[in-house]
Design an enzyme around this catalytic site. Sequence first.
Site, PDB file in Angstrom:
ATOM      1  N   ARG A 250      60.392  80.339  24.197  1.00 56.31           N
ATOM      2  CA  ARG A 250      59.400  81.086  23.438  1.00 56.31           C
ATOM      3  C   ARG A 250      59.290  80.472  22.050  1.00 56.31           C
ATOM      4  O   ARG A 250      60.299  80.090  21.450  1.00 56.31           O
ATOM      5  CB  ARG A 250      59.791  82.573  23.326  1.00 56.31           C
ATOM      6  CG  ARG A 250      59.725  83.348  24.640  1.00 56.31           C
ATOM      7  CD  ARG A 250      58.289  83.524  25.119  1.00 56.31           C
ATOM      8  NE  ARG A 250      58.194  84.366  26.304  1.00 56.31           N
ATOM      9  CZ  ARG A 250      58.183  83.922  27.544  1.00 56.31           C
ATOM     10  NH1 ARG A 250      58.296  82.614  27.756  1.00 56.31           N
ATOM     11  NH2 ARG A 250      58.066  84.748  28.563  1.00 56.31           N
ATOM     12  N   GLU A 278      50.808  81.116  20.050  1.00 54.18           N
ATOM     13  CA  GLU A 278      50.849  80.318  21.269  1.00 54.18           C
ATOM     14  C   GLU A 278      49.992  79.057  21.167  1.00 54.18           C
ATOM     15  O   GLU A 278      50.394  78.011  21.634  1.00 54.18           O
ATOM     16  CB  GLU A 278      50.386  81.156  22.463  1.00 54.18           C
ATOM     17  CG  GLU A 278      50.482  80.448  23.791  1.00 54.18           C
ATOM     18  CD  GLU A 278      51.896  80.016  24.164  1.00 54.18           C
ATOM     19  OE1 GLU A 278      52.848  80.745  23.852  1.00 54.18           O
ATOM     20  OE2 GLU A 278      52.050  78.966  24.772  1.00 54.18           O
ATOM     21  N   HIS A 297      52.045  74.901  26.942  1.00 52.46           N
ATOM     22  CA  HIS A 297      52.694  75.876  27.823  1.00 52.46           C
ATOM     23  C   HIS A 297      52.458  75.533  29.299  1.00 52.46           C
ATOM     24  O   HIS A 297      52.000  76.370  30.094  1.00 52.46           O
ATOM     25  CB  HIS A 297      52.183  77.290  27.525  1.00 52.46           C
ATOM     26  CG  HIS A 297      53.160  78.368  27.905  1.00 52.46           C
ATOM     27  ND1 HIS A 297      53.240  79.566  27.252  1.00 52.46           N
ATOM     28  CD2 HIS A 297      54.098  78.431  28.883  1.00 52.46           C
ATOM     29  CE1 HIS A 297      54.176  80.325  27.793  1.00 52.46           C
ATOM     30  NE2 HIS A 297      54.716  79.650  28.798  1.00 52.46           N
TER      31      HIS A 297
END
Length: 339
Positions: A250, A278, A297
């Site tokens: 994360r 993100e 990601h």
Amino acid sequence: MNHRPHALFAMRPGLESKLFDLAALDRLTALAGIDTALVVNDFTTGPAREALARTEVLISGWDCPPLDATVLAAAPRLRAVVHAAGSVKHHITQACWDRGIQVTSAAGANAVPVAEYTLATIILANKRVLPIQDRYRSTQRPHDWMDWCTLHPEMGNYRRTIGIIGYSQVGRRVVEMLAGLDVDVLVHDPYLDPAEAEREGITLAPLDDLVAGCDVVSLHAPATAETWHLMDRRRLALMKDGATLINTARGALVDEGALVDELRSGRIWAVVDVTDPETPPAGSLLYELPNLLLTPHIAGSLGGELRRIGDHAVDELARYAAGQPFVNPVLPQQLAQIA
């Protein structure tokens, strides 16, 4: 004897076709009463509420809305949630635990590609692929192999020390994969019992000692209040010159401002698949730093890898229908330790 529960897809519409191929859908419809054309990500619509009223098993995925008390009131028969993704923290609420709803997750299945990505980037980072590629492209001339040895005398994976922070499902798989390399592995996880670590041949290390002593530091811890900026300015400064930080966990685990400063100095390298926020804002130095491999990601399940998650969900549904326990149950007391 199996019973055939009513089930409902609760996820982003279109995701179901990526998770479940025709064979998986055939198994699913044989196991449960389900309208495979109905996929909901809003429980307030008429069709969703009508389906919820008879649903016993919710097959959830990304973009499933929170299962709060209002939703559960509309789903009086709901007894289980089979999550066809990793973390359940986005949609499983206290109301679910209060009702005693069984929950299972495909986090273990999703851990496979994350561990594969991590292993690949460990190997490539130690082989100094990023700087060699840049130099090769910029010079566009022949290089003798001795040139690379001179430029990067530390390159290679032989006898390197790899640090794994978080003996999670991903961290555990990475350790298992690293067993095939000639490397030393250190692990830090405050929840890992030393006796269990000894049984499994795991070498535990205090966090600061691991960070300071490893050629690669790879993060596999959940995002919690305790792990927020786990890799802060002080701890990043402990890393060896030329070491690599890998984050597939994360973004909040790393102080990105401090990481950017360390990378700008040229002292360390990094592989970052998750950021905070993100998507870094336009103009962020994360897009430009030559000693950083930045990916959006993608370490987790994508493309054909999603089929593994779908198959896992169907397997768990089959166990439920047969009155058997889930193989990968999620329990409320585990929430502090999982992603």
